[in-house]
Scaffold this motif. Structure first.
Motif, short mmCIF file in Angstrom:
data_model
loop_
_atom_site.label_atom_id
_atom_site.label_comp_id
_atom_site.label_asym_id
_atom_site.label_seq_id
_atom_site.Cartn_x
_atom_site.Cartn_y
_atom_site.Cartn_z
N PRO A 348 0.81 -1.21 0.00
CA PRO A 348 0.00 0.00 0.00
C PRO A 348 0.84 1.26 0.00
O PRO A 348 1.87 1.32 0.67
CB PRO A 348 -0.79 -0.10 1.31
N VAL A 349 0.41 2.24 -0.77
CA VAL A 349 1.06 3.55 -0.76
C VAL A 349 0.35 4.47 0.24
O VAL A 349 0.97 5.19 0.99
CB VAL A 349 1.04 4.18 -2.16
N GLY A 350 -0.96 4.41 0.22
CA GLY A 350 -1.75 5.27 1.10
C GLY A 350 -2.58 4.45 2.08
O GLY A 350 -2.82 3.26 1.86
N PRO A 351 -3.05 5.09 3.14
CA PRO A 351 -3.77 4.37 4.19
C PRO A 351 -5.10 3.77 3.73
O PRO A 351 -5.55 2.77 4.29
CB PRO A 351 -4.00 5.44 5.26
N CYS A 352 -5.72 4.38 2.72
CA CYS A 352 -7.03 3.85 2.28
C CYS A 352 -6.91 2.47 1.64
O CYS A 352 -7.90 1.76 1.48
CB CYS A 352 -7.69 4.81 1.29
N MET A 353 -5.68 2.10 1.25
CA MET A 353 -5.48 0.77 0.66
C MET A 353 -5.07 -0.26 1.72
O MET A 353 -5.07 -1.45 1.48
CB MET A 353 -4.40 0.87 -0.44
N VAL A 354 -4.75 0.22 2.92
CA VAL A 354 -4.23 -0.68 3.94
C VAL A 354 -5.31 -1.25 4.81
O VAL A 354 -5.44 -2.44 5.00
CB VAL A 354 -3.32 0.09 4.93
N SER A 355 -6.04 -0.32 5.35
CA SER A 355 -6.89 -0.68 6.46
C SER A 355 -7.91 -1.72 6.03
O SER A 355 -8.30 -1.79 4.88
CB SER A 355 -7.59 0.57 6.94
N SER A 356 -8.36 -2.48 7.00
CA SER A 356 -9.41 -3.46 6.72
C SER A 356 -10.70 -2.74 6.36
O SER A 356 -11.66 -3.36 5.95
CB SER A 356 -9.62 -4.34 7.95
#
Lengths: 368, 87
Positions: A348-356
């Motif tokens: 992930p580059v940004g947090p919106c792609m990481v979080s569940s």
């Protein structure tokens, strides 16, 4: 045996038959309303909506868009950087929820810092962090407290216990955020086109549905507090469409089994005792007055920022990341050049792609 | 992050409760729900019971859903019974 209404409801909220009936009603109402854009502001809703494929079931004119509902996504890099700096400090163990672990900071995540030797523990409850402090008396346990009003009272309860028991080696990095001020900031944006809000169910358990009355009064915008089963979401959409069709704007509650007008008074009392509102920076929305929580004077001794002065790295945003626009509903994840290419759940580059519960993660996993 | 799970309250000991769902047992704090009673369905978030599910309110939602379903079935002939509609 008489069936318990709670169990019966739970079963029906997952049934295809109920979903089809509510969808038929939605189609009828949508003919009266014309095109509408409804925003959900809860990461758990984002995931539930995408997992159930709800956008593809709705009539073409009814669009669901995601707002700033994922707490770790709206948390600016600076907080992650400070947590990383704390975790790297000798004698400090940083405890946090699993959602925070892989969120990229300016140059590193807590997971990467841990792999490089920093002490990071994932806990299920803030009380587990407190327990950790009792077990590891040779180091300080700092709990990185992120989350909205649902989570903040659990951290407040841990802080209250720590203060009462005079636990010497426990502190909190307080980074909680409040939903209603963020909605006001969102509505102040001239580019936002929203015809109604699906309000977060569990935030509302704590703050109560009355918390949205000022917003509805000011903006004449329909608001419905929704539960998390597919049929909960559909019923809430139906209620929003009914308000539009009838030219009304009110706060209504679909998730009535648990959401009261005044919320949970014990949870609110904990928040009032332990925290006080403070201006706070949100990714995508900037600094919003009174939208964060800092420790109240009596709890200042448990503030990790004051107790452990660290020098976080200078904050840096990834140049191509457009999470800020995704978080305010201004950009659909597939329209970001990094989406699915340079930015994936694995890298992930940004947090919106990481979080569940990040919007990009939801689109990537379940499709747009 | 705001995930919360309804679980059945099996035991209460002061500020602590024991809850169960599908055979999984867990200890929860009841500081935010001191009025909870054994047998309640409680919503659990991050180790805390944050609310009890109201059976009366659940029954209301059930009734509302029943009305929508009845209306959907009565007037639903035009929908083609399909899951169609691609948004």
């Amino acid at each position: 045996m008489a069936e318990d209404a709670r169990d019966a409801l739970q079963a029906l909220l997952r049934s295809g038959q109920a979903a089809r009936a509510v969808l038929a009603d939605i189609r009828r109402l949508a003919e009266r309303t014309g095109p509408v854009r409804l925003m959900e502001v809860c990461g758990t809703h984002t995931m539930a909506i995408r997992r159930a494929g709800i956008p593809s079931l709705l009539p073409p004119g009814v669009e669901l868009l995601s707002g700033p509902g994922c707490p770790v996504c709206v948390t600016p890099n600076e907080v992650v950087d400070r947590a990383v700096a704390l975790a790297r400090s000798p004698g400090v163990c940083l405890a946090t929820f699993g959602d925070m672990l892989r969120v990229p900071g300016s140059s590193t995540s807590l997971a990467e810092a841990r792999a490089a030797g920093a002490e990071v523990e994932v806990v299920y409850s803030p009380l587990d962090a407190l327990r950790l402090a009792a077990e590891r008396t040779d180091r300080a346990v700092v709990f990185a407290g992120v989350g909205f009003e649902t989570t903040a009272p659990t951290v407040a309860a841990a802080l209250k216990t720590a203060r009462a028991r005079r636990v010497p080696n426990f502190a909190v990095l307080a980074a909680h955020k409040l939903v209603p001020p963020a909605l006001e900031a969102l509505l102040a944006r001239p580019d936002l086109r929203v015809d109604g809000f699906l309000m977060p169910g569990h935030v509302s358990v704590v703050i109560g549905s009355d918390a949205y009355r000022p917003l509805v009064a000011r903006h004449a915008l329909p608001c419905v507090v929704a539960g998390f089963e597919p049929v909960d979401v559909l019923l809430a959409v139906r209620m929003l469409l009914a308000q539009r069709a009838e030219g009304r704007a009110a706060v209504e509650v679909e998730y009535r089994a648990v959401v009261r007008p005044g919320g949970n008074p014990h949870a609110r009392a904990l928040l009032d005792e332990v925290f006080r509102p403070v201006d706070s920076a949100w990714r995508g929305l900037g600094v919003i007055p009174g939208s964060g929580l800092e420790l109240a004077d009596d709890y200042r001794g448990l503030d990790a920022v004051a107790r452990f002065p660290v020098e976080p790295e200078p904050t840096r945003e990834h140049p191509g990341c457009r999470c800020g626009e995704v978080l305010v509903g201004a950009l659909r994840p597939p329209d970001c050049a990094l989406f699915g290419r340079a930015c994936t759940p694995a890298r992930p580059v940004g947090p919106c792609m990481v979080s569940s519960e990040g919007t990009c993660a939801a689109y990537h996993r379940f499709g747009g | 992050m705001c995930l919360a799970i309804p679980m059945r309250l099996l035991e209460v000991q002061g500020e602590l409760g024991k809850v169960e769902l599908g055979g999984v047992l867990r200890e929860v704090s009841l500081v935010m729900l001191p009025e909870a009673r054994v047998g309640d369905h409680v919503l659990v978030h991050a180790g805390f019971a944050i609310e009890a599910l109201s059976e009366a309110q659940a029954a209301e939602t059930l009734a509302l859903l029943g009305e929508v379903m009845a209306a959907g079935e009565a007037g639903g002939g035009d929908g083609g019974g399909g899951d169609g509609g691609h948004g």
